[in-house]
Design an enzyme around this catalytic site. Structure first.
Site, PDB file in Angstrom:
ATOM      1  N   TRP A  94       4.158  -1.710   9.399  1.00  0.00           N
ATOM      2  CA  TRP A  94       2.901  -1.198   8.843  1.00  0.00           C
ATOM      3  C   TRP A  94       2.028  -0.640   9.941  1.00  0.00           C
ATOM      4  O   TRP A  94       1.420   0.422   9.785  1.00  0.00           O
ATOM      5  CB  TRP A  94       2.175  -2.287   8.056  1.00  0.00           C
ATOM      6  CG  TRP A  94       2.967  -2.781   6.888  1.00  0.00           C
ATOM      7  CD1 TRP A  94       3.461  -4.042   6.706  1.00  0.00           C
ATOM      8  CD2 TRP A  94       3.387  -2.025   5.729  1.00  0.00           C
ATOM      9  NE1 TRP A  94       4.151  -4.109   5.519  1.00  0.00           N
ATOM     10  CE2 TRP A  94       4.130  -2.895   4.902  1.00  0.00           C
ATOM     11  CE3 TRP A  94       3.208  -0.705   5.326  1.00  0.00           C
ATOM     12  CZ2 TRP A  94       4.685  -2.471   3.685  1.00  0.00           C
ATOM     13  CZ3 TRP A  94       3.762  -0.287   4.125  1.00  0.00           C
ATOM     14  CH2 TRP A  94       4.481  -1.165   3.328  1.00  0.00           C
ATOM     15  N   LYS A 119      -1.147  -9.151  -1.901  1.00  0.00           N
ATOM     16  CA  LYS A 119      -0.542 -10.252  -1.165  1.00  0.00           C
ATOM     17  C   LYS A 119      -1.303 -11.558  -1.420  1.00  0.00           C
ATOM     18  O   LYS A 119      -0.712 -12.567  -1.711  1.00  0.00           O
ATOM     19  CB  LYS A 119      -0.520  -9.960   0.346  1.00  0.00           C
ATOM     20  CG  LYS A 119      -0.012  -8.568   0.724  1.00  0.00           C
ATOM     21  CD  LYS A 119       1.494  -8.444   0.668  1.00  0.00           C
ATOM     22  CE  LYS A 119       2.031  -7.016   0.698  1.00  0.00           C
ATOM     23  NZ  LYS A 119       1.610  -6.131   1.769  1.00  0.00           N
ATOM     24  N   ASP A 160      -6.074  -4.115   9.708  1.00  0.00           N
ATOM     25  CA  ASP A 160      -5.322  -4.213   8.461  1.00  0.00           C
ATOM     26  C   ASP A 160      -5.052  -5.698   8.240  1.00  0.00           C
ATOM     27  O   ASP A 160      -4.266  -6.309   8.964  1.00  0.00           O
ATOM     28  CB  ASP A 160      -4.012  -3.414   8.595  1.00  0.00           C
ATOM     29  CG  ASP A 160      -3.116  -3.536   7.353  1.00  0.00           C
ATOM     30  OD1 ASP A 160      -3.468  -4.271   6.417  1.00  0.00           O
ATOM     31  OD2 ASP A 160      -2.052  -2.879   7.342  1.00  0.00           O
TER      32      ASP A 160
END
Ligand SMILES: *Cc1c(COP(=O)(O)O)cnc(C)c1O
Length: 356
Positions: A99, A190, A166
């Site tokens: 990511w 998540k 993030d």
């Protein structure tokens, strides 16, 4: 049979969230309408949005001068929105996983982007240390939890420039000092809500410093000004997020949750270390994620991998297969995962060991 849900994302939600969203689908906030069919401008949904934002501020202790918004597009849209809104000349990235690499790639579209450090040399199995952040960067981007590789940056960083994080897979799992960040973003699927919404927390004075034209929908200021109602927000996902935050508050907030998360993670890491069949993929305990616990079969037992998957499945344990770039296993132990599920996995590992 009771299922133990270890999926990495979308992933387990509190039973409370499921029950309340089912209720809301039938009759949202006493309106007599479903949350799926009510206007986002109705007084009931406006109250839901306001309360959800207030809960984020309360639970993360968000200081004055910050705004909380909910956007569509997933965490991946933030990979370009961040540099578009914040990078005038130069940005700096800590590349700790897939990511983070994707975020770094987008930044290069909006000026110079510097890789401050990377752990790619060892398949992202550690968090780089002792790097220097260029003092002339507009911001420094980190990924606090590397969902695929199971590493986590557990300390709020010190940086000479504003930090952007993030936090998709560890938001609300532990206390963070929001004042150390210019911007925090997190896809909801998540630790917060079903897929479809992304939480963004921004320090207001970080905005308005770039000279480029920003399309209206991609300009954070648009959504701040409109209270996340510039266009139709992901109504259902925001409503579900509100339920999770109510549940989290009831549980004692992020501090209490952090304690439980530490207990769950040590229970599992201890078993991985002890069990002759398994080895952890992240060797430094300091770098090990509390949310995504990665392990593989020990080299001499590699051929048992498929069999263990099936064995775990027979015990109701689902979603432990590792990401293809790591292999082996990944047990995601998000906030909503009960201790009993971790116990079930540990018991399965023990039983499998005794059979082999
Ligand atoms: C899942 C994840 C993403 C991608 O989220 P999308 O909402 O699917 O775009 C980004 N960063 C991290 C750390 C993630 O875990």
């Amino acid at each position: 049979m009771k299922k133990h849900n270890f999926y990495a994302g979308p992933s387990i939600l509190p039973q409370y969230t499921l029950d309340k969203t089912i209720e809301g689908i039938r009759n949202f906030s006493g309106s007599g309408l479903s949350v799926l069919e009510i206007s986002h401008r109705s007084k009931e949904f406006v109250a839901c949005m306001d309360d959800t934002i207030a809960l984020v501020k309360e639970l993360l202790d968000v200081p004055a001068g910050y705004q909380v918004i909910f956007l569509g597009g997933g965490a991946s849209l933030q990979f370009c929105m961040v540099p578009m809104n914040l990078s005038e000349k130069k940005s700096a990235y800590l590349v700790t996983g897939e990511w983070a690499s994707k975020a770094f790639k987008e930044a290069k579209l909006f000026g110079e982007a510097v890789e401050v450090a990377s752990s790619k040399d060892k398949n992202f199995s550690y968090i780089p240390k002792n790097y220097a952040v260029p003092a002339d960067a507009d911001y420094f981007h980190i990924t606090t939890n590397n969902t695929i590789f199971g590493t986590e940056l557990k300390k709020d960083p010190d940086s000479p420039v504003p930090v952007v994080a993030d936090m998709s897979s560890d938001i609300f799992s532990r206390p963070v000092d929001v004042s150390k960040y210019a911007l925090i973003y997190a896809g909801a699927q998540k630790n917060l809500a079903p897929a479809g919404v992304t939480l963004v927390i921004i320090r207001e004075d970080a905005l308005g410093k770039v000279s480029r034209q920003i399309p209206t929908m991609l300009d954070y200021r648009t959504h701040i000004k409109a209270g996340s109602m510039f266009n139709t927000p992901p109504v259902f996902a925001v409503f579900a997020a509100q339920q999770t935050l109510i549940w989290l508050k009831e549980k004692g907030g992020v501090k209490a949750m952090h304690k439980i998360n530490q207990e769950k993670a040590s229970m599992l890491y201890d078993e991985i270390e002890r069990n002759k069949l398994f080895v952890p993929t992240v060797s430094d305990p300091e770098d090990r994620s509390l949310m995504n616990i990665c392990f593989v079969m020990a080299p001499e037992y590699r051929e048992l991998e498929k069999e263990f998957s099936g064995f775990a499945r027979s015990k109701g344990i689902v979603g432990i297969e590792g990401h293809r770039s790591v292999g082996g296993f990944r047990a995601s132990t998000y906030n909503a995962l009960p201790v009993e599920s971790v116990k079930a996995l540990v018991d399965a590992m023990k039983e499998f060991e005794s059979k082999n």
